[in-house]
Design a protein around this motif. Structure first.
Motif, PDB file in Angstrom:
ATOM      1  N   ARG A 244       1.021  -5.980  -5.620  1.00 24.26           N
ATOM      2  CA  ARG A 244       0.362  -6.208  -4.338  1.00 24.26           C
ATOM      3  C   ARG A 244       1.001  -7.350  -3.555  1.00 24.26           C
ATOM      4  N   LYS A 248       4.222  -5.082   1.441  1.00 24.48           N
ATOM      5  CA  LYS A 248       3.814  -5.671   2.716  1.00 24.48           C
ATOM      6  C   LYS A 248       2.597  -4.966   3.299  1.00 24.48           C
ATOM      7  N   LYS A 249       2.615  -3.633   3.343  1.00 23.67           N
ATOM      8  CA  LYS A 249       1.502  -2.913   3.959  1.00 23.67           C
ATOM      9  C   LYS A 249       1.555  -1.439   3.558  1.00 23.67           C
ATOM     10  N   LEU A 251      -0.119   2.043   4.963  1.00 22.45           N
ATOM     11  CA  LEU A 251      -0.890   2.654   6.043  1.00 22.45           C
ATOM     12  C   LEU A 251      -1.264   4.085   5.682  1.00 22.45           C
ATOM     13  N   GLN A 300      -5.119   2.305  11.219  1.00 24.69           N
ATOM     14  CA  GLN A 300      -4.605   0.961  11.484  1.00 24.69           C
ATOM     15  C   GLN A 300      -4.839  -0.023  10.341  1.00 24.69           C
ATOM     16  N   LYS A 301      -5.697   0.329   9.432  1.00 25.14           N
ATOM     17  CA  LYS A 301      -6.022  -0.573   8.321  1.00 25.14           C
ATOM     18  C   LYS A 301      -4.874  -0.647   7.311  1.00 25.14           C
ATOM     19  N   ASP A 302      -4.668  -1.838   6.752  1.00 25.52           N
ATOM     20  CA  ASP A 302      -3.754  -2.011   5.624  1.00 25.52           C
ATOM     21  C   ASP A 302      -4.540  -1.694   4.354  1.00 25.52           C
ATOM     22  N   TRP A 303      -4.165  -0.625   3.650  1.00 28.22           N
ATOM     23  CA  TRP A 303      -4.925  -0.131   2.502  1.00 28.22           C
ATOM     24  C   TRP A 303      -4.439  -0.704   1.169  1.00 28.22           C
ATOM     25  N   THR A 304      -3.555  -1.687   1.205  1.00 30.71           N
ATOM     26  CA  THR A 304      -2.965  -2.207  -0.030  1.00 30.71           C
ATOM     27  C   THR A 304      -4.018  -2.739  -0.999  1.00 30.71           C
TER      28      THR A 304
END
Length: 325
Positions: A244, A248-249, A251, A300-304
């Protein structure tokens, strides 16, 4: 970590003799109802480890307790006293049986014993957990705390074990949390009612060490009234896995209804969580995200962090929607 003053406020085969023995404790998982986490605990360091290792041998699909049988020497090695013998275990189990658990809810209190029997014959220890504890240890879906035994087995302080368990519980599925607790309640949880704050500060607060676990305590705040400490505030942070911290991201690709996640990253997740099927869990997450999110949040959310926490809950025997529904 610093202390500051604050102003104001897996499935298995049926048990068959010694087939129930595991070769190591790396995959043992403690999972208990939060009532057991927040009950008063006056056990020694070794006694805590004995109980937690026994709980670690409960499998998530068990519907009842089965006797745990393993060589005394192996058990002693796991709890970190390999130089001792079965007579040492005899003494410690007697001590545990003399220290029952008490749960209190509103106007109801209940007292339990951890074990119904502990014996040793020809170098083999047999331990039977109290079946009255079934509702507090088996088939838990909500209001429970879970963590790997290897997070606490290396600890040399009973207070660090207790605090790690409590911190894990109050943190829940969050990445960070500020836990406020009255000093009297804190003393009760650690069975140190007769200690003054100066002693607590020296023997516990200044020696909190979460090394080898998934948690960090960034800061401890002291809330005072008339120069007297009345409340503690712990800033608890969950350490990010290397995966994690590297990513970075992640999507969501709304057109294809899937996470934009590479096969290489999925393989890395599979290496970290060997006991679960990552591809299968990713698909479940994608379906969950579509059901629960509006279009803007979905794309648009970062799902990480979501993915990491889902996989962790699954690996720990939890049910994600109990925490994130």
């Amino acid at each position: 970590m610093k202390i500051i003053n604050l102003i104001g406020e897996e499935k298995r085969n049926e048990f068959d003799g010694l087939d129930y023995i595991r070769e190591d404790n790396k995959n043992l998982l403690v999972k208990k109802d939060n009532k057991l986490v927040f009950t008063k605990c006056n056990l020694s360091l070794v006694q805590m480890k004995i109980i937690l290792v026994c709980l670690g041998f409960i499998f998530k699909d068990d519907i009842s307790f089965k006797p745990l049988r393993l060589p005394a020497k192996k058990f002693l090695n796991i709890i970190g006293v390999g130089k001792e013998n079965s007579n040492y275990l005899n003494k410690e189990f007697k001590a545990i049986l003399s220290k029952p658990i008490e749960t209190i809810e509103e106007d109801c209190w209940t007292i339990y014993s951890w074990f119904t029997k502990a014996s040793c014959k020809k170098g083999i220890v047999e331990i039977s957990l109290n079946p009255e504890l079934d509702p507090l240890l088996l088939n838990l879906r909500k209001n429970f705390t879970a963590y790997p035994v290897n997070h606490i087995i290396q600890m040399n302080s009973k207070y660090n074990i207790r605090l790690y368990e409590i911190f894990t519980s109050v943190l829940g599925g969050n990445l960070n949390f500020r836990w406020r607790v009255g000093i009297d309640e804190f003393k009760k949880l650690l069975s140190i009612e007769n200690k003054k704050f100066k002693e607590i500060n020296q023997m516990i607060l200044n020696k909190i060490n979460m090394t080898g676990t998934d948690l960090e305590i960034e800061e401890i705040g002291l809330i005072k009234q008339s120069k007297k400490v009345v409340k503690l505030v712990f800033n608890i942070v969950r350490k990010q896995s290397k995966i994690r911290s590297d990513v970075k991201k992640i999507l969501f690709d709304a057109k294809n209804k899937r996470f934009a996640i590479s096969d290489n990253l999925i393989k890395r997740y599979q290496e970290e969580y060997k006991e679960i099927n990552i591809y299968e869990e990713i698909k479940k997450m994608e379906n969950w995200a579509v059901r629960k999110s509006d279009y803007k949040n979905l794309t648009q959310k970062d799902w990480t962090e979501f993915i990491g926490e889902w996989l962790k809950r699954k690996a720990y025997g939890g049910y994600f929607e109990d925490f994130y529904s």
